[in-house]
Motif scaffolding. Structure first.
Motif, PDB file in Angstrom:
ATOM      1  N   UNK A 203       0.827  -1.183   0.000  1.00  0.00           N
ATOM      2  CA  UNK A 203       0.000   0.000   0.000  1.00  0.00           C
ATOM      3  C   UNK A 203       0.873   1.249   0.000  1.00  0.00           C
ATOM      4  N   UNK A 204       0.457   2.250  -0.766  1.00  0.00           N
ATOM      5  CA  UNK A 204       1.191   3.506  -0.813  1.00  0.00           C
ATOM      6  C   UNK A 204       0.781   4.423   0.325  1.00  0.00           C
ATOM      7  N   UNK A 205       1.408   5.588   0.419  1.00  0.00           N
ATOM      8  CA  UNK A 205       1.034   6.555   1.458  1.00  0.00           C
ATOM      9  C   UNK A 205      -0.392   7.034   1.248  1.00  0.00           C
ATOM     10  N   UNK A 206      -1.117   7.242   2.338  1.00  0.00           N
ATOM     11  CA  UNK A 206      -2.513   7.653   2.262  1.00  0.00           C
ATOM     12  C   UNK A 206      -2.605   9.143   1.977  1.00  0.00           C
ATOM     13  N   UNK A 207      -3.572   9.517   1.149  1.00  0.00           N
ATOM     14  CA  UNK A 207      -3.790  10.903   0.763  1.00  0.00           C
ATOM     15  C   UNK A 207      -5.276  11.050   0.448  1.00  0.00           C
ATOM     16  N   UNK A 208      -5.750  12.277   0.348  1.00  0.00           N
ATOM     17  CA  UNK A 208      -7.064  12.473  -0.244  1.00  0.00           C
ATOM     18  C   UNK A 208      -6.987  12.051  -1.706  1.00  0.00           C
ATOM     19  N   UNK A 209      -8.096  11.541  -2.224  1.00  0.00           N
ATOM     20  CA  UNK A 209      -8.094  10.984  -3.572  1.00  0.00           C
ATOM     21  C   UNK A 209      -8.959  11.822  -4.502  1.00  0.00           C
ATOM     22  N   UNK A 210      -8.599  11.802  -5.790  1.00  0.00           N
ATOM     23  CA  UNK A 210      -9.392  12.475  -6.807  1.00  0.00           C
ATOM     24  C   UNK A 210      -9.915  11.472  -7.832  1.00  0.00           C
ATOM     25  N   UNK A 211     -11.188  11.568  -8.154  1.00  0.00           N
ATOM     26  CA  UNK A 211     -11.794  10.743  -9.207  1.00  0.00           C
ATOM     27  C   UNK A 211     -12.810  11.620  -9.934  1.00  0.00           C
TER      28      UNK A 211
END
Length: 269
Positions: A203-211
């Motif tokens: 798993x990569x570093x957690x961030x807010x996501x955009x879709x």
């Protein structure tokens, strides 16, 4: 299922600085909050809130001089179901689209439809209309861009992402949105929480996501050009034309973001 969500942002301001914050869970998910995502500031500062023109819940503060910590810790229930896939969803002719979708056919700050229109028709003009066309756009963007946080740039536009072939989730969304609009499909930017639920490690570093969401067959459907597969556990924060409309913070004075942490974890029991 239950998902723990939250964040901790630390700003350093050399002077009192007004801020607009778009960090609250979208009103469409409020009934799912088992523990509300109340914004906490340290040191405490007065806070007021309003709904913007897209229906997003925004907070207003004046950050004091020095360090300011913004945080929230919430619990949300979720269906645990992946994003809906509706291959039969048809594209609606422009003349039949509802008035409130037309804005999402137009170019915007990060989605230059004028520069990408000819390219879009060359790439997707022969693809199936409707869901198949939006999926073809996602497939192309997913393959054309190489993901990497080292490629992040807050001024990067869809055109620049297309030219450079690199980006982060917001760039994938911007390019796909621009292509959809060029093909007469309303598309809008979304930001929120998206963890790695149901996905294999690492798993990569957690961030807010955009879709993004595309308007097909009378409703808005979720698409994600970055991951390009149905995902579990999206928690929407805000929608707009592009990332300019849903920035987590709009600051009106000098400041430095000293630290940034986002949490999205499935909770057992």
């Amino acid at each position: 299922m239950k998902i723990r969500i939250g964040y901790e942002l630390v700003y350093d301001c050399p002077q009192p600085t007004p801020m607009i914050l778009t960090l609250s869970v979208h009103y469409t998910r409020i009934s799912d909050l088992l523990i509300p995502d109340h914004l906490t500031t340290d040191p405490p500062v007065p806070l007021s809130a309003y709904r913007d023109s897209y229906g997003n819940w925004c907070s207003r503060i004046v950050a004091p001089r020095g360090l300011l910590r913004l945080s929230a810790d919430a619990l949300v229930k979720d269906s645990g179901q992946p994003d809906v896939v509706a291959w039969q969803a048809r594209q609606i002719p422009v003349q039949e689209l509802p008035d409130d979708t037309l804005l999402f056919l137009l170019g915007s700050r990060y989605c230059e439809t004028d520069r990408l229109s000819e390219i879009a028709w060359q790439l997707f003009g022969q693809s199936p209309i409707g869901w198949g066309r939006v999926q073809a756009i996602c497939d192309y963007v997913h393959g054309h861009l190489t993901f990497g946080y080292e490629h992040a740039r807050h001024t990067k536009t869809a055109w620049e992402a297309f030219q450079e072939g690199t980006g982060v989730c917001r760039d994938y969304a911007h390019l796909a949105i621009a292509f959809c609009r060029c093909m007469n499909i309303p598309a809008r930017y979304c930001t929120g929480y998206l963890g790695d639920i149901g996905m294999p490690p690492p798993y990569g570093p957690m961030d807010f996501s955009g879709w993004f969401e595309a308007y097909l067959d009378g409703q808005w459907y979720t698409f994600d050009a970055r991951n390009n597969t149905p995902r579990i556990g999206r928690v929407l924060i805000a929608r707009g034309r592009d990332a300019a409309d849903v920035a987590i913070s709009s600051t009106f004075g000098p400041n430095t973001l000293k630290s940034f942490m986002v949490r999205t974890d499935e909770v057992s029991g």
